[in-house]
Write a protein that holds these residues in place. Structure first.
Motif, short mmCIF file in Angstrom:
data_model
loop_
_atom_site.label_atom_id
_atom_site.label_comp_id
_atom_site.label_asym_id
_atom_site.label_seq_id
_atom_site.Cartn_x
_atom_site.Cartn_y
_atom_site.Cartn_z
N ASP A 59 7.90 21.35 4.13
CA ASP A 59 6.45 21.51 3.90
C ASP A 59 5.92 20.45 2.94
OD1 ASP A 59 6.58 23.70 5.55
OD2 ASP A 59 6.67 25.16 3.92
N LEU A 60 6.69 20.16 1.89
CA LEU A 60 6.27 19.16 0.91
C LEU A 60 6.26 17.77 1.51
CD1 LEU A 60 5.45 18.96 -2.08
CD2 LEU A 60 7.84 18.47 -2.61
N SER A 61 7.21 17.49 2.41
CA SER A 61 7.25 16.18 3.06
C SER A 61 6.02 15.99 3.95
CB SER A 61 8.53 16.06 3.90
OG SER A 61 8.56 14.84 4.59
N ILE A 62 5.61 17.03 4.66
CA ILE A 62 4.41 16.95 5.50
C ILE A 62 3.18 16.71 4.62
CG2 ILE A 62 2.92 18.24 7.06
CD1 ILE A 62 5.43 19.64 8.10
N GLU A 63 3.10 17.43 3.53
CA GLU A 63 1.96 17.27 2.61
C GLU A 63 1.94 15.88 2.00
OE1 GLU A 63 0.17 19.40 -1.45
OE2 GLU A 63 1.81 20.34 -0.30
N ARG A 64 3.11 15.38 1.64
CA ARG A 64 3.18 14.04 1.05
C ARG A 64 2.79 12.97 2.06
NH1 ARG A 64 8.12 11.36 -2.47
NH2 ARG A 64 7.23 9.25 -2.54
N THR A 65 3.28 13.11 3.30
CA THR A 65 2.93 12.13 4.33
C THR A 65 1.43 12.09 4.56
OG1 THR A 65 5.08 12.45 5.41
CG2 THR A 65 3.33 11.46 6.72
N ALA A 66 0.79 13.26 4.62
CA ALA A 66 -0.66 13.32 4.82
C ALA A 66 -1.39 12.68 3.64
CB ALA A 66 -1.10 14.76 5.01
N PHE A 67 -0.92 12.96 2.43
CA PHE A 67 -1.56 12.38 1.24
C PHE A 67 -1.43 10.87 1.23
CE2 PHE A 67 -1.29 10.80 -3.10
CZ PHE A 67 -2.39 11.37 -3.71
N TYR A 80 0.82 -1.21 0.00
CA TYR A 80 0.00 0.00 0.00
C TYR A 80 0.86 1.26 0.00
CZ TYR A 80 -4.10 -2.90 0.94
OH TYR A 80 -5.11 -3.82 0.84
N GLY A 81 2.01 1.19 0.65
CA GLY A 81 2.90 2.35 0.66
C GLY A 81 3.45 2.67 -0.73
N SER A 82 3.80 1.65 -1.49
CA SER A 82 4.31 1.86 -2.85
C SER A 82 3.23 2.44 -3.75
CB SER A 82 4.82 0.54 -3.43
OG SER A 82 5.86 0.01 -2.64
N ILE A 83 2.02 1.95 -3.59
CA ILE A 83 0.91 2.48 -4.40
C ILE A 83 0.65 3.94 -4.05
CG2 ILE A 83 -1.55 2.24 -4.89
CD1 ILE A 83 -1.24 -0.76 -4.38
N ALA A 84 0.67 4.25 -2.75
CA ALA A 84 0.44 5.64 -2.32
C ALA A 84 1.53 6.57 -2.84
CB ALA A 84 0.35 5.71 -0.80
N TYR A 133 -3.67 9.23 3.80
CA TYR A 133 -5.07 9.27 3.36
C TYR A 133 -5.34 8.21 2.30
CZ TYR A 133 -9.37 11.03 1.23
OH TYR A 133 -10.63 11.14 0.72
N VAL A 134 -4.45 8.11 1.30
CA VAL A 134 -4.62 7.11 0.23
C VAL A 134 -4.54 5.71 0.81
CG1 VAL A 134 -3.57 6.16 -1.86
CG2 VAL A 134 -3.82 8.63 -1.60
N ASN A 135 -3.58 5.49 1.71
CA ASN A 135 -3.44 4.18 2.34
C ASN A 135 -4.71 3.79 3.08
OD1 ASN A 135 -2.46 1.91 3.84
ND2 ASN A 135 -0.41 2.73 3.70
N MET A 136 -5.27 4.74 3.83
CA MET A 136 -6.49 4.45 4.59
C MET A 136 -7.66 4.18 3.66
SD MET A 136 -8.44 6.90 7.34
CE MET A 136 -8.87 8.05 6.03
N VAL A 137 -7.80 4.98 2.60
CA VAL A 137 -8.92 4.79 1.67
C VAL A 137 -8.82 3.44 0.98
CG1 VAL A 137 -9.90 5.62 -0.51
CG2 VAL A 137 -9.33 7.25 1.30
N LEU A 138 -7.62 3.06 0.56
CA LEU A 138 -7.45 1.76 -0.10
C LEU A 138 -7.80 0.61 0.83
CD1 LEU A 138 -4.15 2.28 -2.14
CD2 LEU A 138 -6.47 2.04 -3.04
#
Length: 210
Positions: free
Chosen positions: A93-101, A24-28, A104-109
């Motif tokens: 800032d981009l790392s924080i945004e990427r981690t949140a994204f 799931y991490g690779s897909i995210a 979220y994708v991991n949880m949705v999947l």
């Protein structure tokens, strides 16, 4: 109806096994890169621009002598330090945004995969996926129909479990085929010359002891 349910459960279990094998991490992470390219993420573009500018400044700084052209060198150095600080801020800032994204994708999947499987199993827990010959599976007919399918049939729960095991085994075999395991490293056996060179030392030591 029965054939559709059997195929649906198999496809759900195959999709879950494939997602587990990929990760799931690779897909995210892949979806994050696609998202940045599709939406033109401002911070990602700014980070790339700052990185290119820093590389160019470092190249110019190496070509300038800090002794003969100190004023120009100091100016380039101050600019490089400012760009490096900006790069670190944007990267954070981009790392924080990427981690949140990715979270979220991991949880949705996971919710989508496990939720759909649970809904299908709960909604059809009394439905028979298919019937089996009673004289073939007589001792375990009660097990195949668990929890509440008609006796002599295979329930959704049992069918999903069987499909899950088969799909996971197939995904593991396919994964090992794509990523072969490196053979273990073993120490080379000593050669005859090494053994012969070691014998005098042993003899001299025994002579000293004697």
């Amino acid at each position: 109806m029965f054939a559709f349910l059997a195929v649906l459960v198999f496809l759900l279990e195959a999709a879950a096994a494939i997602l587990d094998a990929i990760g799931y991490g690779s897909i995210a992470a892949a979806l994050w890169d696609t998202y940045c390219r599709a939406t033109g993420n401002r911070k990602a573009a700014e980070r790339l621009e700052l990185r290119a500018a820093i590389v160019a400044l470092r190249r110019d700084l190496r070509s300038v002598s800090s002794v003969d052209e100190f004023a120009r060198w100091a100016k380039l150095r101050r600019r490089l330090d400012a760009l490096s600080a900006s790069f670190e801020t944007v990267s954070s800032d981009l790392s924080i945004e990427r981690t949140a994204f990715e979270l979220y994708v991991n949880m949705v999947l996971r919710v989508a995969v496990y939720g759909v499987r649970a809904v299908v199993s709960i909604y059809n827990y009394r439905v028979a996926v298919f019937y089996v010959p009673q004289n073939w599976f007589y001792p375990v007919l009660w097990f195949l129909s668990l929890p509440s399918a008609p006796m002599g049939s295979v329930s959704v729960t049992v069918w999903a479990f069987a499909c899950n095991r088969v799909c996971k085994r197939a995904a593991a075999i396919f994964n090992r085929t794509l990523r072969p395991v490196a053979p273990p490293v073993t120490a080379p056996a000593p050669s005859s010359s090494d053994v012969a060179a070691a014998r005098p030392a042993v003899g001299s030591g025994s002579a000293l002891i004697g």
